[in-house]
Design an enzyme around this catalytic site. Structure first.
Site, mmCIF file in Angstrom:
data_model
loop_
_atom_site.group_PDB
_atom_site.id
_atom_site.type_symbol
_atom_site.label_atom_id
_atom_site.label_comp_id
_atom_site.label_asym_id
_atom_site.label_seq_id
_atom_site.Cartn_x
_atom_site.Cartn_y
_atom_site.Cartn_z
ATOM 1 N N ASN A 181 -1.996 -16.830 75.851
ATOM 2 C CA ASN A 181 -1.451 -17.482 74.782
ATOM 3 C C ASN A 181 -0.718 -18.072 75.856
ATOM 4 O O ASN A 181 -0.106 -18.757 77.033
ATOM 5 C CB ASN A 181 -0.515 -17.010 74.279
ATOM 6 C CG ASN A 181 0.202 -15.738 74.512
ATOM 7 O OD1 ASN A 181 1.114 -15.909 75.225
ATOM 8 N ND2 ASN A 181 -0.039 -15.021 74.466
ATOM 9 N N ASP A 192 -0.440 -1.458 70.667
ATOM 10 C CA ASP A 192 0.303 -2.365 69.986
ATOM 11 C C ASP A 192 1.959 -1.451 71.224
ATOM 12 O O ASP A 192 2.487 -0.804 70.694
ATOM 13 C CB ASP A 192 1.138 -2.388 68.743
ATOM 14 C CG ASP A 192 2.314 -3.201 68.338
ATOM 15 O OD1 ASP A 192 3.363 -3.154 69.250
ATOM 16 O OD2 ASP A 192 2.169 -3.830 68.016
HETATM 17 O O1 C5P Z 1 3.075 -8.297 65.816
HETATM 18 P P1 C5P Z 1 4.062 -9.426 66.667
HETATM 19 O O2 C5P Z 1 2.929 -9.465 68.039
HETATM 20 O O3 C5P Z 1 4.183 -10.720 66.651
HETATM 21 O O4 C5P Z 1 5.010 -8.444 68.060
HETATM 22 C C1 C5P Z 1 5.827 -8.662 68.231
HETATM 23 C C2 C5P Z 1 6.380 -8.325 68.826
HETATM 24 O O5 C5P Z 1 5.653 -6.151 69.391
HETATM 25 C C3 C5P Z 1 7.104 -8.770 70.910
HETATM 26 O O6 C5P Z 1 8.359 -8.142 70.602
HETATM 27 C C4 C5P Z 1 5.847 -8.408 71.430
HETATM 28 O O7 C5P Z 1 6.377 -7.519 72.543
HETATM 29 C C5 C5P Z 1 6.071 -6.629 70.717
HETATM 30 N N1 C5P Z 1 3.951 -6.583 70.736
HETATM 31 C C6 C5P Z 1 3.838 -5.267 72.043
HETATM 32 N N2 C5P Z 1 2.282 -5.126 71.886
HETATM 33 C C7 C5P Z 1 1.470 -6.049 71.284
HETATM 34 C C8 C5P Z 1 1.554 -6.734 70.633
HETATM 35 C C9 C5P Z 1 3.495 -7.087 70.271
HETATM 36 O O8 C5P Z 1 4.414 -4.871 72.574
HETATM 37 N N3 C5P Z 1 0.326 -5.663 71.363
#
Ligand code: C5P
Length: 421
Positions: A210, A306
């Site tokens: 990204n 996540d």
């Molecule tokens: O769900 P989303 O990706 O929008 O969430 C964003 C937050 O979650 C950010 O703080 C990002 O660093 C964290 N994140 C994470 N691992 C992932 C996806 C997101 O730590 N696989």
């Protein structure tokens, strides 16, 4: 002078015989690792040529407020946003008086008025002018508003008199300026930050990724180190230089980021997930380059771990801060995300077309954030990422202190709206 490394300093030079000493200051600031933009008042140009400062700072000198060309380049608002701190050295009696009254009739006073970053003044003037009750009154009023006064020193003056009014020596000015960045807010704490994008391998030459530049995460790491924390920065592939006093661990994929975070999480007090972690990765990683055959190609994807949600689930007592980058419904999504992942705080910003309002987030030098925590929040308006990172960290430190003092109250998670101010 580690604290000045990578700092963006606006150096204001006003009309005083000591203006020539500011030339040496520019060189010392750059030697200390700072980037310097010089703003000269009309009076200053009577003493020293702007060419001197241009050559020493490596940037054009900013001279006038009402110059359409200059304003189209880096105008007073951009300069105010760009700065991490403003140092006016030498600061004349007249400039101090104008600043006290909030005047904005020249570029330097307008930049000072338009900025909310730390401001330091190094007065230099005849000793009677310095001791005049008008000047002393102005200085006290400015100090009560949080302006840092550096000097003046005592000694022989250019006018032949002896007394207070000499510009402080460059090394003292540098040390004073560095103090502006030493908050000690997080001393004794360990902060782990994830930053940048991740790369999910498709085959030996291709990956999914990204547009994250890592700037915000690196700015937070810099601010956390400045605040006295031990900082572990887990960075995806980015073109950012490592901030000083930061332990950087480079990773590529979401899985590597997760493994690295887990392997180093012991002893961490605050976890800040600023990385734009890929949500999906290819199920199969091809060992050889995938050849095109004219037909369509299907990639089967599976979710990545996540990191933030997993960390919070495994270490519920750890203070966790997440980010939410959204193209629409920012407030709703951000609050829902904080609730769903059990985060203690979330910092939300616009990305994509909606981001033009806030100067854009990915790759941009500036950003704006909506920050939410249990029972409150704050809006941090558009500013340089370095400045924003420092503000965000101040709120994180405050909320962390409350969390540490009343851990039980933090377990209740509900949706709240920030107080706008
Ligand atoms: O769900 P989303 O990706 O929008 O969430 C964003 C937050 O979650 C950010 O703080 C990002 O660093 C964290 N994140 C994470 N691992 C992932 C996806 C997101 O730590 N696989």
């Amino acid at each position: 002078m580690e604290k000045l490394v990578n700092k963006q300093i606006v150096l204001g030079v006003t009309g005083s015989i000591a203006a020539y000493k500011a030339a040496e200051l520019v060189r010392r600031l750059r030697d200390a690792g700072a980037e310097v933009r010089v703003v000269m008042t009309q009076g200053a140009t009577e003493f020293v040529s702007p060419m001197t400062f241009q050559a020493l700072s490596g940037h054009p000198v900013h001279l006038t407020l009402l110059d359409t060309d200059a304003e189209a380049g880096m105008g007073h608002i951009e300069l105010a946003r760009w700065a991490d701190a403003i140092l006016v050295a030498p600061a004349s009696a007249d400039f101090i008086a104008r600043l006290t009254h909030g005047r904005a009739d020249d570029l330097l006073s307008a930049v000072c008025l338009a900025s909310d970053v730390p401001l330091a003044l190094a007065p230099a003037m005849n000793n009677k002018m310095w001791h005049n009750p008008a000047t002393q009154d102005n200085v006290q009023r400015l100090a009560s508003r949080g302006v840092l006064m550096l000097g003046p020193d005592e000694g022989g003056q250019a006018c032949g008199e002896t007394g207070a009014g000499r510009l402080q020596a460059p090394e003292e000015l540098l040390a004073g300026l560095a103090e502006l960045f030493e908050s000690g807010l997080l001393s004794g704490k360990t902060v782990m930050i994830t930053a940048g994008p991740t790369r999910e391998t498709i085959d030996p030459v291709r990956y999914l990724s990204n547009r994250s530049s890592g700037k915000m995460g690196f700015a937070i790491a810099t601010a956390a180190a400045e605040a006295g924390a031990r900082v572990i920065l887990v960075a995806g592939p980015v073109a950012q230089t490592t901030p000083s006093h930061v332990q950087r661990l480079d990773v590529e994929s979401a899985q590597e980021m997760f493994d690295t975070v887990l392997a180093n999480i012991n002893g961490v007090d605050i976890f800040i997930g600023a990385a734009a972690v890929a949500d999906y990765r290819p199920v199969q990683v091809a060992t050889a380059k995938i050849k095109k055959d004219g037909g369509s190609l299907r990639l089967e994807l599976e979710p990545t771990p996540d990191i933030l949600a997993e960390i919070k689930a495994r270490y519920p007592g750890l203070f966790c801060v997440g980010f939410a980058a959204e193209t629409h419904d920012l407030q709703t999504f951000a609050q829902e995300k904080r609730y769903r992942k059990g985060m203690d705080m979330i910092a939300a910003n616009w990305v994509g077309p909606a981001a033009t309002e806030t100067d854009g987030a990915f790759g941009s030098e500036t950003n704006a954030l909506l920050v939410y925590w249990e029972g409150g929040g704050v809006e941090l308006p558009v500013a340089a990422k370095s400045h924003l990172a420092r503000q965000l960290l101040m709120h994180i430190a405050q909320q962390y202190e409350q969390h540490a003092a009343h851990p039980a109250e933090q377990k209740v998670v509900s949706l709240t709206t920030p107080d706008r101010h």
